[in-house]
Motif scaffolding. Structure first.
Motif, PDB file in Angstrom:
ATOM      1  N   TYR B   7       2.161 -11.606   5.391  1.00  0.00           N
ATOM      2  CA  TYR B   7       1.161 -10.710   4.810  1.00  0.00           C
ATOM      3  C   TYR B   7       1.801  -9.711   3.854  1.00  0.00           C
ATOM      4  N   ILE B   8       2.945  -9.206   4.257  1.00  0.00           N
ATOM      5  CA  ILE B   8       3.623  -8.234   3.407  1.00  0.00           C
ATOM      6  C   ILE B   8       4.050  -8.893   2.089  1.00  0.00           C
ATOM      7  N   ALA B   9       4.612 -10.070   2.194  1.00  0.00           N
ATOM      8  CA  ALA B   9       5.040 -10.787   0.988  1.00  0.00           C
ATOM      9  C   ALA B   9       3.844 -11.035   0.072  1.00  0.00           C
ATOM     10  N   GLU B  10       2.749 -11.439   0.687  1.00  0.00           N
ATOM     11  CA  GLU B  10       1.534 -11.699  -0.067  1.00  0.00           C
ATOM     12  C   GLU B  10       1.083 -10.437  -0.794  1.00  0.00           C
ATOM     13  N   HIS B  11       1.105  -9.339  -0.065  1.00  0.00           N
ATOM     14  CA  HIS B  11       0.689  -8.059  -0.623  1.00  0.00           C
ATOM     15  C   HIS B  11       1.527  -7.702  -1.846  1.00  0.00           C
ATOM     16  N   ILE B  12       2.811  -7.889  -1.735  1.00  0.00           N
ATOM     17  CA  ILE B  12       3.706  -7.569  -2.852  1.00  0.00           C
ATOM     18  C   ILE B  12       3.390  -8.448  -4.056  1.00  0.00           C
ATOM     19  N   LYS B  13       3.102  -9.699  -3.802  1.00  0.00           N
ATOM     20  CA  LYS B  13       2.782 -10.591  -4.920  1.00  0.00           C
ATOM     21  C   LYS B  13       1.481 -10.198  -5.582  1.00  0.00           C
ATOM     22  N   VAL B  14       0.550  -9.727  -4.791  1.00  0.00           N
ATOM     23  CA  VAL B  14      -0.707  -9.243  -5.362  1.00  0.00           C
ATOM     24  C   VAL B  14      -0.430  -8.040  -6.261  1.00  0.00           C
ATOM     25  N   LEU B  15       0.441  -7.162  -5.792  1.00  0.00           N
ATOM     26  CA  LEU B  15       0.790  -5.998  -6.602  1.00  0.00           C
ATOM     27  C   LEU B  15       1.325  -6.431  -7.971  1.00  0.00           C
ATOM     28  N   PHE B  16       2.121  -7.489  -7.977  1.00  0.00           N
ATOM     29  CA  PHE B  16       2.639  -7.997  -9.250  1.00  0.00           C
ATOM     30  C   PHE B  16       1.512  -8.471 -10.147  1.00  0.00           C
ATOM     31  N   ASN B  17       0.588  -9.205  -9.583  1.00  0.00           N
ATOM     32  CA  ASN B  17      -0.534  -9.709 -10.379  1.00  0.00           C
ATOM     33  C   ASN B  17      -1.357  -8.575 -10.962  1.00  0.00           C
ATOM     34  N   GLU B  18      -1.525  -7.541 -10.184  1.00  0.00           N
ATOM     35  CA  GLU B  18      -2.351  -6.430 -10.647  1.00  0.00           C
ATOM     36  C   GLU B  18      -1.640  -5.575 -11.680  1.00  0.00           C
ATOM     37  N   SER B  19      -0.313  -5.563 -11.617  1.00  0.00           N
ATOM     38  CA  SER B  19       0.393  -4.554 -12.418  1.00  0.00           C
ATOM     39  C   SER B  19       0.792  -4.981 -13.828  1.00  0.00           C
ATOM     40  N   ASP B  20       1.194  -6.273 -14.007  1.00  0.00           N
ATOM     41  CA  ASP B  20       1.547  -6.694 -15.353  1.00  0.00           C
ATOM     42  C   ASP B  20       2.786  -5.990 -15.896  1.00  0.00           C
ATOM     43  N   ASP B  21       3.481  -5.271 -15.038  1.00  0.00           N
ATOM     44  CA  ASP B  21       4.678  -4.565 -15.473  1.00  0.00           C
ATOM     45  C   ASP B  21       5.907  -5.393 -15.098  1.00  0.00           C
ATOM     46  N   VAL B  22       7.082  -4.954 -15.560  1.00  0.00           N
ATOM     47  CA  VAL B  22       8.298  -5.697 -15.256  1.00  0.00           C
ATOM     48  C   VAL B  22       8.642  -5.571 -13.771  1.00  0.00           C
ATOM     49  N   TYR B  23       8.292  -4.443 -13.206  1.00  0.00           N
ATOM     50  CA  TYR B  23       8.584  -4.262 -11.793  1.00  0.00           C
ATOM     51  C   TYR B  23       7.438  -3.533 -11.108  1.00  0.00           C
ATOM     52  N   ILE B  24       7.437  -3.600  -9.785  1.00  0.00           N
ATOM     53  CA  ILE B  24       6.489  -2.808  -9.018  1.00  0.00           C
ATOM     54  C   ILE B  24       7.299  -1.926  -8.071  1.00  0.00           C
ATOM     55  N   GLU B  25       6.677  -0.867  -7.632  1.00  0.00           N
ATOM     56  CA  GLU B  25       7.410   0.104  -6.832  1.00  0.00           C
ATOM     57  C   GLU B  25       6.649   0.394  -5.549  1.00  0.00           C
ATOM     58  N   ILE B  26       7.364   0.467  -4.449  1.00  0.00           N
ATOM     59  CA  ILE B  26       6.733   0.771  -3.164  1.00  0.00           C
ATOM     60  C   ILE B  26       7.527   1.840  -2.428  1.00  0.00           C
ATOM     61  N   GLN B  27       6.887   2.433  -1.444  1.00  0.00           N
ATOM     62  CA  GLN B  27       7.576   3.316  -0.497  1.00  0.00           C
ATOM     63  C   GLN B  27       7.750   2.506   0.772  1.00  0.00           C
ATOM     64  N   ARG B  28       8.946   2.373   1.221  1.00  0.00           N
ATOM     65  CA  ARG B  28       9.181   1.534   2.381  1.00  0.00           C
ATOM     66  C   ARG B  28       8.373   1.984   3.596  1.00  0.00           C
ATOM     67  N   ASN B  29       8.410   3.272   3.892  1.00  0.00           N
ATOM     68  CA  ASN B  29       7.720   3.765   5.084  1.00  0.00           C
ATOM     69  C   ASN B  29       6.203   3.628   4.991  1.00  0.00           C
ATOM     70  N   ASP B  30       5.679   3.912   3.817  1.00  0.00           N
ATOM     71  CA  ASP B  30       4.228   3.791   3.638  1.00  0.00           C
ATOM     72  C   ASP B  30       3.766   2.364   3.874  1.00  0.00           C
ATOM     73  N   LEU B  31       4.504   1.457   3.256  1.00  0.00           N
ATOM     74  CA  LEU B  31       4.122   0.055   3.377  1.00  0.00           C
ATOM     75  C   LEU B  31       4.197  -0.388   4.837  1.00  0.00           C
ATOM     76  N   ALA B  32       5.260   0.044   5.505  1.00  0.00           N
ATOM     77  CA  ALA B  32       5.404  -0.300   6.923  1.00  0.00           C
ATOM     78  C   ALA B  32       4.234   0.266   7.723  1.00  0.00           C
ATOM     79  N   ALA B  33       3.862   1.497   7.390  1.00  0.00           N
ATOM     80  CA  ALA B  33       2.747   2.125   8.102  1.00  0.00           C
ATOM     81  C   ALA B  33       1.460   1.342   7.861  1.00  0.00           C
ATOM     82  N   LYS B  34       1.249   0.929   6.616  1.00  0.00           N
ATOM     83  CA  LYS B  34       0.034   0.191   6.278  1.00  0.00           C
ATOM     84  C   LYS B  34      -0.084  -1.095   7.089  1.00  0.00           C
ATOM     85  N   PHE B  35       1.071  -1.725   7.349  1.00  0.00           N
ATOM     86  CA  PHE B  35       1.031  -2.972   8.101  1.00  0.00           C
ATOM     87  C   PHE B  35       1.351  -2.770   9.586  1.00  0.00           C
ATOM     88  N   GLY B  36       1.545  -1.515   9.971  1.00  0.00           N
ATOM     89  CA  GLY B  36       1.802  -1.235  11.372  1.00  0.00           C
ATOM     90  C   GLY B  36       3.044  -1.900  11.912  1.00  0.00           C
TER      91      GLY B  36
END
Lengths: 160, 160
Positions: B7-36
DNA sequence: ACTGATTTTGACTTACCTTGACTATATAAT
DNA sequence: ATTATATAGTCAAGGTAAGTCAAAATCAGT
Protein backbone atom coordinates in the motif's frame (compact mmCIF):
# COMPACT_ATOMS: atom_id res chain seq x y z
CA UNK A 1 -10.17 -42.35 -10.55
CA UNK A 2 -9.04 -38.76 -10.11
CA UNK A 3 -6.22 -38.01 -7.72
CA UNK A 4 -6.10 -35.12 -5.27
CA UNK A 5 -3.80 -33.41 -7.73
CA UNK A 6 -6.54 -33.67 -10.35
CA UNK A 7 -9.12 -32.16 -8.06
CA UNK A 8 -6.84 -29.28 -7.19
CA UNK A 9 -6.10 -28.62 -10.84
CA UNK A 10 -9.80 -28.73 -11.59
CA UNK A 11 -10.51 -26.31 -8.78
CA UNK A 12 -7.98 -23.84 -10.12
CA UNK A 13 -9.52 -24.03 -13.57
CA UNK A 14 -12.92 -23.34 -12.09
CA UNK A 15 -11.48 -20.28 -10.40
CA UNK A 16 -10.39 -19.06 -13.82
CA UNK A 17 -13.86 -19.51 -15.23
CA UNK A 18 -15.40 -17.64 -12.37
CA UNK A 19 -12.93 -14.79 -12.35
CA UNK A 20 -12.56 -13.54 -15.94
CA UNK A 21 -9.34 -11.85 -14.87
CA UNK A 22 -5.87 -12.30 -16.34
CA UNK A 23 -4.76 -14.20 -13.31
CA UNK A 24 -6.13 -15.80 -10.20
CA UNK A 25 -4.57 -15.74 -6.80
CA UNK A 26 -4.47 -18.36 -4.10
CA UNK A 27 -2.94 -18.91 -0.68
CA UNK A 28 -0.95 -22.09 -0.78
CA UNK A 29 -1.71 -23.09 2.80
CA UNK A 30 -5.42 -22.34 2.55
CA UNK A 31 -5.81 -24.34 -0.59
CA UNK A 32 -3.91 -27.24 0.92
CA UNK A 33 -6.13 -27.07 3.98
CA UNK A 34 -9.25 -27.07 1.82
CA UNK A 35 -8.12 -30.28 0.14
CA UNK A 36 -6.64 -31.77 3.27
CA UNK A 37 -3.22 -32.28 1.81
CA UNK A 38 0.35 -31.11 2.35
CA UNK A 39 1.04 -27.57 1.15
CA UNK A 40 3.80 -28.83 -1.08
CA UNK A 41 1.15 -30.75 -2.96
CA UNK A 42 0.10 -27.43 -4.41
CA UNK A 43 3.58 -26.95 -5.78
CA UNK A 44 3.39 -30.35 -7.36
CA UNK A 45 0.15 -29.51 -9.10
CA UNK A 46 1.53 -26.22 -10.38
CA UNK A 47 4.74 -27.83 -11.57
CA UNK A 48 3.00 -30.60 -13.45
CA UNK A 49 -0.20 -29.01 -14.71
CA UNK A 50 0.32 -25.28 -14.98
CA UNK A 51 3.50 -25.01 -16.98
CA UNK A 52 4.44 -22.61 -19.74
CA UNK A 53 4.01 -25.40 -22.23
CA UNK A 54 0.45 -25.87 -21.19
CA UNK A 55 -0.16 -22.13 -21.36
CA UNK A 56 0.23 -20.92 -17.83
CA UNK A 57 2.70 -18.95 -15.79
CA UNK A 58 3.08 -18.85 -12.04
CA UNK A 59 4.31 -16.07 -9.83
CA UNK A 60 4.55 -16.08 -6.05
CA UNK A 61 5.71 -14.33 -2.95
CA UNK A 62 6.69 -15.75 0.43
CA UNK A 63 6.24 -14.33 3.88
CA UNK A 64 3.45 -12.21 5.29
CA UNK A 65 0.88 -11.45 2.64
CA UNK A 66 2.34 -14.21 0.51
CA UNK A 67 0.43 -15.54 -2.47
CA UNK A 68 0.56 -17.66 -5.57
CA UNK A 69 -0.66 -16.09 -8.79
CA UNK A 70 -1.47 -18.19 -11.77
CA UNK A 71 -1.63 -16.54 -15.18
CA UNK A 72 -3.43 -17.99 -18.11
CA UNK A 73 -1.38 -17.40 -21.20
CA UNK A 74 -2.83 -19.19 -24.17
CA UNK A 75 -6.54 -19.48 -24.19
CA UNK A 76 -7.14 -19.26 -27.87
CA UNK A 77 -6.14 -20.79 -31.15
CA UNK A 78 -2.75 -19.86 -32.46
CA UNK A 79 -2.68 -18.23 -35.88
CA UNK A 80 -2.58 -20.84 -38.61
CA UNK A 81 0.99 -20.32 -39.70
CA UNK A 82 2.26 -20.11 -36.16
CA UNK A 83 0.40 -23.24 -35.40
CA UNK A 84 1.82 -25.04 -38.36
CA UNK A 85 5.35 -24.01 -37.42
CA UNK A 86 4.76 -25.01 -33.87
CA UNK A 87 3.90 -28.53 -34.86
CA UNK A 88 6.78 -28.77 -37.28
CA UNK A 89 9.21 -28.28 -34.44
CA UNK A 90 8.58 -31.41 -32.44
CA UNK A 91 10.80 -32.11 -29.48
CA UNK A 92 14.10 -31.21 -31.05
CA UNK A 93 15.30 -28.86 -33.78
CA UNK A 94 18.60 -27.75 -35.32
CA UNK A 95 19.72 -24.16 -35.68
CA UNK A 96 19.33 -24.03 -39.48
CA UNK A 97 15.81 -25.42 -39.29
CA UNK A 98 14.92 -22.93 -36.61
CA UNK A 99 16.28 -20.09 -38.73
CA UNK A 100 14.21 -21.15 -41.70
CA UNK A 101 11.09 -20.97 -39.59
CA UNK A 102 11.98 -17.49 -38.45
CA UNK A 103 12.62 -16.36 -42.02
CA UNK A 104 9.26 -17.69 -43.04
CA UNK A 105 7.47 -15.86 -40.22
CA UNK A 106 9.27 -12.67 -41.16
CA UNK A 107 8.37 -13.05 -44.83
CA UNK A 108 4.76 -13.46 -43.92
CA UNK A 109 5.03 -10.38 -41.71
CA UNK A 110 3.90 -12.22 -38.65
CA UNK A 111 6.89 -10.93 -36.74
CA UNK A 112 8.80 -7.68 -36.98
CA UNK A 113 12.44 -7.29 -37.91
CA UNK A 114 13.33 -6.65 -34.28
CA UNK A 115 11.46 -9.74 -33.18
CA UNK A 116 13.11 -11.84 -35.85
CA UNK A 117 16.52 -10.80 -34.59
CA UNK A 118 15.47 -11.39 -31.02
CA UNK A 119 14.37 -14.92 -31.77
CA UNK A 120 17.36 -15.60 -33.97
CA UNK A 121 19.94 -14.88 -31.31
CA UNK A 122 18.22 -17.04 -28.74
CA UNK A 123 18.18 -20.13 -30.93
CA UNK A 124 21.76 -19.61 -32.03
CA UNK A 125 24.24 -22.39 -31.25
CA UNK A 126 26.56 -19.88 -29.64
CA UNK A 127 23.88 -18.81 -27.19
CA UNK A 128 22.82 -22.34 -26.36
CA UNK A 129 26.24 -23.62 -25.39
CA UNK A 130 25.47 -27.14 -24.29
CA UNK A 131 26.25 -30.42 -25.94
CA UNK A 132 24.20 -30.84 -29.04
CA UNK A 133 21.83 -33.51 -27.77
CA UNK A 134 20.48 -31.17 -25.11
CA UNK A 135 20.87 -28.14 -27.27
CA UNK A 136 18.39 -29.20 -29.92
CA UNK A 137 15.81 -30.19 -27.37
CA UNK A 138 16.14 -26.95 -25.52
CA UNK A 139 16.00 -24.98 -28.73
CA UNK A 140 12.73 -26.68 -29.57
CA UNK A 141 11.36 -25.79 -26.14
CA UNK A 142 12.34 -22.17 -26.41
CA UNK A 143 11.13 -21.71 -29.94
CA UNK A 144 7.80 -23.32 -29.19
CA UNK A 145 7.36 -21.17 -26.12
CA UNK A 146 8.02 -18.08 -28.22
CA UNK A 147 5.63 -19.11 -30.97
CA UNK A 148 2.94 -19.80 -28.40
CA UNK A 149 3.51 -16.36 -26.96
CA UNK A 150 3.19 -14.78 -30.40
CA UNK A 151 0.09 -16.76 -31.19
CA UNK A 152 -1.59 -15.46 -28.10
CA UNK A 153 -0.70 -11.88 -29.01
CA UNK A 154 -2.12 -12.31 -32.49
CA UNK A 155 -5.43 -13.40 -31.14
CA UNK A 156 -5.51 -10.83 -28.38
CA UNK A 157 -5.22 -8.05 -30.94
CA UNK A 158 -2.89 -5.07 -31.07
CA UNK A 159 -2.69 -4.52 -27.37
CA UNK A 160 -1.57 -1.40 -25.52
CA UNK B 1 -3.88 -9.79 0.24
CA UNK B 2 -1.58 -6.82 -0.19
CA UNK B 3 0.73 -5.96 2.68
CA UNK B 4 1.19 -2.55 4.24
CA UNK B 5 4.41 -2.30 2.28
CA UNK B 6 2.42 -2.74 -0.93
CA UNK B 7 0.00 0.00 0.00
CA UNK B 8 2.79 2.38 0.85
CA UNK B 9 4.57 1.69 -2.43
CA UNK B 10 1.32 2.21 -4.28
CA UNK B 11 0.75 5.48 -2.48
CA UNK B 12 4.17 6.76 -3.45
CA UNK B 13 3.58 5.87 -7.07
CA UNK B 14 0.31 7.74 -7.01
CA UNK B 15 2.15 10.76 -5.68
CA UNK B 16 4.42 10.57 -8.71
CA UNK B 17 1.48 10.46 -11.08
CA UNK B 18 -0.12 13.44 -9.43
CA UNK B 19 3.00 15.54 -9.21
CA UNK B 20 4.65 15.53 -12.65
CA UNK B 21 7.81 16.75 -10.96
CA UNK B 22 11.27 15.17 -11.03
CA UNK B 23 10.90 14.07 -7.46
CA UNK B 24 8.33 13.80 -4.70
CA UNK B 25 8.90 14.53 -1.06
CA UNK B 26 7.51 12.88 2.05
CA UNK B 27 7.89 13.04 5.81
CA UNK B 28 8.80 9.63 7.06
CA UNK B 29 6.91 9.90 10.34
CA UNK B 30 3.79 11.37 8.80
CA UNK B 31 3.60 8.68 6.19
CA UNK B 32 4.11 6.01 8.82
CA UNK B 33 1.36 7.56 10.91
CA UNK B 34 -0.99 7.64 7.93
CA UNK B 35 -0.51 3.92 7.42
CA UNK B 36 -0.36 3.10 11.11
CA UNK B 37 3.01 1.43 10.96
CA UNK B 38 6.51 1.82 12.34
CA UNK B 39 8.52 4.60 10.69
CA UNK B 40 11.22 2.16 9.74
CA UNK B 41 8.64 0.45 7.58
CA UNK B 42 9.03 3.37 5.22
CA UNK B 43 12.72 2.63 4.93
CA UNK B 44 11.90 -0.96 4.19
CA UNK B 45 9.61 0.02 1.36
CA UNK B 46 12.17 2.37 -0.10
CA UNK B 47 14.93 -0.21 0.17
CA UNK B 48 12.95 -2.95 -1.51
CA UNK B 49 10.80 -1.13 -4.05
CA UNK B 50 12.51 2.10 -4.95
CA UNK B 51 15.96 0.87 -5.78
CA UNK B 52 18.36 2.05 -8.44
CA UNK B 53 17.62 -1.17 -10.24
CA UNK B 54 14.00 -0.29 -10.59
CA UNK B 55 14.87 3.23 -11.66
CA UNK B 56 14.62 5.33 -8.53
CA UNK B 57 16.94 7.25 -6.24
CA UNK B 58 16.33 8.41 -2.70
CA UNK B 59 17.73 11.39 -0.86
CA UNK B 60 16.94 12.49 2.68
CA UNK B 61 17.75 14.78 5.56
CA UNK B 62 17.27 14.25 9.30
CA UNK B 63 16.44 16.71 12.02
CA UNK B 64 13.94 19.55 12.06
CA UNK B 65 12.38 20.01 8.66
CA UNK B 66 13.75 16.67 7.60
CA UNK B 67 12.42 14.95 4.49
CA UNK B 68 12.72 12.03 2.15
CA UNK B 69 12.90 12.79 -1.54
CA UNK B 70 12.31 10.10 -4.10
CA UNK B 71 13.57 10.66 -7.63
CA UNK B 72 12.42 8.84 -10.68
CA UNK B 73 15.45 8.32 -12.87
CA UNK B 74 14.31 8.75 -16.43
CA UNK B 75 15.96 6.72 -19.10
CA UNK B 76 18.97 8.25 -20.68
CA UNK B 77 19.59 6.70 -24.07
CA UNK B 78 17.80 3.40 -24.63
CA UNK B 79 21.17 1.85 -25.42
CA UNK B 80 22.56 2.95 -22.08
CA UNK B 81 19.87 1.17 -20.12
CA UNK B 82 20.31 -1.95 -22.21
CA UNK B 83 24.02 -1.89 -21.54
CA UNK B 84 23.46 -1.33 -17.85
CA UNK B 85 21.09 -4.29 -17.67
CA UNK B 86 23.48 -6.38 -19.69
CA UNK B 87 26.26 -5.84 -17.20
CA UNK B 88 23.98 -6.50 -14.30
CA UNK B 89 23.34 -10.00 -15.55
CA UNK B 90 26.80 -11.49 -15.20
CA UNK B 91 27.25 -15.17 -15.94
CA UNK B 92 24.16 -16.44 -14.15
CA UNK B 93 20.72 -15.11 -13.30
CA UNK B 94 17.54 -16.35 -11.66
CA UNK B 95 14.09 -16.17 -13.22
CA UNK B 96 12.78 -13.46 -10.85
CA UNK B 97 15.81 -11.26 -11.45
CA UNK B 98 15.42 -11.71 -15.18
CA UNK B 99 11.78 -10.74 -14.94
CA UNK B 100 12.58 -7.58 -13.04
CA UNK B 101 14.90 -6.53 -15.83
CA UNK B 102 12.20 -7.15 -18.40
CA UNK B 103 9.69 -5.15 -16.38
CA UNK B 104 12.11 -2.27 -16.19
CA UNK B 105 12.75 -2.30 -19.93
CA UNK B 106 9.05 -2.35 -20.56
CA UNK B 107 8.41 0.49 -18.12
CA UNK B 108 10.97 2.59 -19.91
CA UNK B 109 9.32 1.65 -23.19
CA UNK B 110 12.49 0.22 -24.62
CA UNK B 111 10.66 -2.93 -25.55
CA UNK B 112 7.07 -3.49 -26.63
CA UNK B 113 4.50 -5.57 -24.86
CA UNK B 114 4.92 -8.33 -27.42
CA UNK B 115 8.66 -8.31 -26.99
CA UNK B 116 8.35 -8.35 -23.23
CA UNK B 117 6.21 -11.47 -23.44
CA UNK B 118 8.56 -13.03 -25.93
CA UNK B 119 11.54 -12.54 -23.66
CA UNK B 120 9.59 -13.58 -20.60
CA UNK B 121 8.67 -17.00 -21.87
CA UNK B 122 12.21 -17.78 -22.94
CA UNK B 123 13.68 -17.08 -19.52
CA UNK B 124 10.98 -19.04 -17.73
CA UNK B 125 12.07 -21.95 -15.58
CA UNK B 126 9.62 -24.24 -17.29
CA UNK B 127 11.07 -23.46 -20.71
CA UNK B 128 14.63 -23.95 -19.54
CA UNK B 129 14.13 -27.40 -18.10
CA UNK B 130 17.61 -28.28 -16.97
CA UNK B 131 19.01 -28.57 -13.50
CA UNK B 132 19.22 -25.21 -11.89
CA UNK B 133 22.98 -24.78 -12.00
CA UNK B 134 22.99 -24.91 -15.79
CA UNK B 135 19.68 -23.20 -16.08
CA UNK B 136 20.77 -19.93 -14.55
CA UNK B 137 23.88 -19.81 -16.68
CA UNK B 138 21.96 -20.50 -19.81
CA UNK B 139 19.33 -17.96 -18.90
CA UNK B 140 22.06 -15.36 -18.50
CA UNK B 141 23.41 -16.26 -21.92
CA UNK B 142 20.07 -16.02 -23.61
CA UNK B 143 19.04 -12.80 -21.95
CA UNK B 144 22.34 -11.15 -22.72
CA UNK B 145 22.12 -12.25 -26.32
CA UNK B 146 18.69 -10.70 -26.57
CA UNK B 147 19.73 -7.44 -24.95
CA UNK B 148 22.71 -7.24 -27.27
CA UNK B 149 20.41 -7.76 -30.22
CA UNK B 150 18.14 -4.95 -29.05
CA UNK B 151 21.11 -2.67 -28.47
CA UNK B 152 22.29 -3.26 -32.02
CA UNK B 153 18.87 -2.35 -33.35
CA UNK B 154 18.88 0.86 -31.33
CA UNK B 155 22.17 1.92 -32.75
CA UNK B 156 21.44 0.85 -36.28
CA UNK B 157 17.88 1.92 -36.90
CA UNK B 158 17.46 4.80 -34.49
CA UNK B 159 14.31 2.98 -33.43
CA UNK B 160 11.23 2.98 -35.64
C1' DA C 1 4.65 -60.00 -7.98
C1' DC C 2 7.91 -56.77 -10.29
C1' DT C 3 9.07 -52.50 -12.36
C1' DG C 4 8.71 -47.75 -13.38
C1' DA C 5 6.06 -43.60 -13.24
C1' DT C 6 3.20 -40.65 -10.71
C1' DT C 7 1.47 -38.86 -6.45
C1' DT C 8 1.69 -37.52 -1.58
C1' DT C 9 3.90 -36.21 2.47
C1' DG C 10 6.85 -33.84 5.88
C1' DA C 11 11.17 -32.03 7.52
C1' DC C 12 13.93 -28.41 6.41
C1' DT C 13 15.08 -24.02 3.91
C1' DT C 14 14.49 -19.53 2.12
C1' DA C 15 12.12 -15.21 1.41
C1' DC C 16 9.41 -11.45 2.82
C1' DC C 17 7.16 -8.33 6.29
C1' DT C 18 6.84 -5.69 10.63
C1' DT C 19 8.38 -3.79 14.68
C1' DG C 20 11.17 -1.53 18.18
C1' DA C 21 15.28 -0.29 20.50
C1' DC C 22 19.16 2.25 19.57
C1' DT C 23 21.84 5.58 16.70
C1' DA C 24 22.78 9.67 13.87
C1' DT C 25 22.00 14.25 12.29
C1' DA C 26 19.54 18.55 11.76
C1' DT C 27 17.43 22.76 13.69
C1' DA C 28 15.85 25.73 17.58
C1' DA C 29 16.16 27.66 22.05
C1' DT C 30 18.83 29.04 25.96
C1' DA D 1 28.38 26.58 23.20
C1' DT D 2 25.12 23.69 25.23
C1' DT D 3 20.99 21.58 25.48
C1' DA D 4 16.48 20.31 23.78
C1' DT D 5 13.70 18.77 20.14
C1' DA D 6 12.65 16.89 15.76
C1' DT D 7 13.55 14.00 12.24
C1' DA D 8 15.59 10.11 9.70
C1' DG D 9 18.67 5.58 9.61
C1' DT D 10 20.21 0.89 11.07
C1' DC D 11 19.84 -3.56 12.44
C1' DA D 12 18.39 -7.62 14.36
C1' DA D 13 14.65 -10.29 16.30
C1' DG D 14 10.13 -12.32 15.56
C1' DG D 15 6.38 -13.79 12.74
C1' DT D 16 4.28 -15.52 8.40
C1' DA D 17 4.12 -18.02 4.22
C1' DA D 18 6.02 -20.21 0.17
C1' DG D 19 9.87 -23.46 -1.95
C1' DT D 20 12.77 -27.67 -2.08
C1' DC D 21 13.83 -32.28 -2.07
C1' DA D 22 13.79 -36.89 -1.29
C1' DA D 23 11.50 -40.71 0.89
C1' DA D 24 7.23 -43.19 1.13
C1' DA D 25 2.99 -44.51 -0.91
C1' DT D 26 0.22 -45.54 -4.75
C1' DC D 27 -0.92 -46.84 -9.36
C1' DA D 28 -0.52 -48.87 -14.12
C1' DG D 29 1.48 -52.01 -17.12
C1' DT D 30 3.87 -56.49 -17.84
Amino acid sequence: MPTIADYIAEHIKVLFNESDDVYIEIQRNDLAAKFGCAPSQINYVLATRFTTQSGFAVESRRGGGGFVRIFKLSAEQPGDLLRECYHRIGSSITAPDARSIIVRLRDEQIISEREAHLINVTVDDATLNLDSAWRNRLRANILKAMLASLARQCNAGGGS
